[in-house]
Scaffold this motif. Structure first.
Motif, PDB file in Angstrom:
ATOM      1  N   GLN A 207      26.893  39.937  54.005  1.00 52.78           N
ATOM      2  CA  GLN A 207      27.413  41.312  53.716  1.00 52.78           C
ATOM      3  C   GLN A 207      27.989  41.598  55.035  1.00 52.78           C
ATOM      4  OE1 GLN A 207      24.362  44.325  52.710  1.00 52.78           O
ATOM      5  NE2 GLN A 207      26.048  45.988  52.754  1.00 52.78           N
TER       6      GLN A 207
ATOM      7  N   ASN B   8      31.802  45.097  50.506  1.00 50.00           N
ATOM      8  CA  ASN B   8      31.492  44.012  49.551  1.00 50.00           C
ATOM      9  C   ASN B   8      30.457  43.343  49.934  1.00 50.00           C
ATOM     10  OD1 ASN B   8      33.968  44.529  48.001  1.00 50.00           O
ATOM     11  ND2 ASN B   8      35.230  43.287  49.358  1.00 50.00           N
TER      12      ASN B   8
ATOM     13  N   THR C 293      28.816  39.222  49.145  1.00 50.10           N
ATOM     14  CA  THR C 293      28.864  37.936  48.182  1.00 50.10           C
ATOM     15  C   THR C 293      27.533  37.316  48.013  1.00 50.10           C
ATOM     16  OG1 THR C 293      29.248  36.626  50.309  1.00 50.10           O
ATOM     17  CG2 THR C 293      31.041  37.274  49.070  1.00 50.10           C
TER      18      THR C 293
ATOM     19  N   TYR D 165      30.679  38.138  43.732  1.00 50.57           N
ATOM     20  CA  TYR D 165      30.618  39.350  44.756  1.00 50.57           C
ATOM     21  C   TYR D 165      30.442  40.808  44.233  1.00 50.57           C
ATOM     22  CZ  TYR D 165      35.514  41.068  44.242  1.00 50.57           C
ATOM     23  OH  TYR D 165      36.467  41.552  43.786  1.00 50.57           O
TER      24      TYR D 165
ATOM     25  N   SER E 113      30.860  45.070  44.800  1.00 54.58           N
ATOM     26  CA  SER E 113      31.415  45.826  45.858  1.00 54.58           C
ATOM     27  C   SER E 113      30.904  47.471  45.596  1.00 54.58           C
ATOM     28  CB  SER E 113      32.850  45.825  45.575  1.00 54.58           C
ATOM     29  OG  SER E 113      33.238  46.189  44.119  1.00 54.58           O
TER      30      SER E 113
END
Lengths: 107, 115
Positions: A6, A22, A24, A70, A72
């Protein structure tokens, strides 16, 4: 490789701005996803779950992209009270937290 | 029931001393978790209980750390021979149902400072 990556920020945005974070994740078998909010020196609190179809709660929109692994969080019309650290959480066999993204909304 | 309760809120101890923290989960929650959080990092998993059974322990949980949940209700986390690197916020969380459906509810944490 970390389970969850992050961007730590910080993000400093004016009131009313739109901001996106975002996160991942590395394990394609991860099952569930959440966003938590943590105020300074307080415990994390659940902000919202993240569903495959995307979900919205007022000014907050969470999305999941399984193909790119990912998630968001979008915050529209930022308020001063949105200033906090936002933690993404990914569940595979347990909860894995990101390091958190710091947001400061400026008057 | 007002949520997950942790005691003490703050603890300052000298290096080498033992400390014990307590967590009282939400009463109907059968799962209880301990996490540690240092400044600028997200919470790191330490251990978790389902009822009184300790089902998983992180490699972060060295032999100086021990956790118990003797009756499947409250839990204690003990750190023996504390080191300065143990200084952190220790968070307890509880949940019911499956992890995939429910988020955690965290307690306010115990902030440990080892001097």
């Amino acid at each position: 490789r970390k389970e969850v990556e992050q961007d730590p920020g910080p993000f400093n945005v004016p009131e009313g701005a739109t901001v996106a974070f975002n996160c991942t994740y590395s394990n394609s078998a991860s099952q569930s996803f959440f966003w938590y909010r943590q105020d300074c020196r307080k415990e994390p609190k659940l902000l919202m779950s993240v569903y495959s179809s995307g979900n919205e709660d007022g000014r907050f929109t969470a999305q999941l992209n399984r193909a790119s692994q990912y998630i968001s969080l979008l915050i529209r019309d930022s308020k001063l009270s949105d200033s906090a650290t936002y933690l993404c959480v990914v569940i595979s066999n347990q909860f894995y937290f990101g390091t958190g993204t710091s947001l400061t909304v400026i008057p | 029931d007002t949520g997950v309760s942790q005691n003490p809120r703050h603890k300052i101890t000298k290096r080498g001393q033992n400390v014990t923290f307590r967590c009282d989960p939400i009463s109907e929650h059968n799962r209880l978790y301990w996490y540690r959080q240092t400044l600028g990092q997200g919470p790191e998993f330490l251990t978790y209980f389902q009822n009184e059974a300790q089902l998983e322990k992180s490699r972060l949980l060295s032999d100086r750390f021990s956790a118990e949940r003797p009756k499947g209700s409250f839990s204690t986390l003990e750190i023996q021979r504390t080191e300065q690197g143990d200084s952190a916020m220790y968070l307890c969380a509880s949940s019911s149902g499956t992890l995939t459906n429910y988020g955690y509810t965290f307690g306010s944490g115990t902030r440990l400072t080892v001097v």
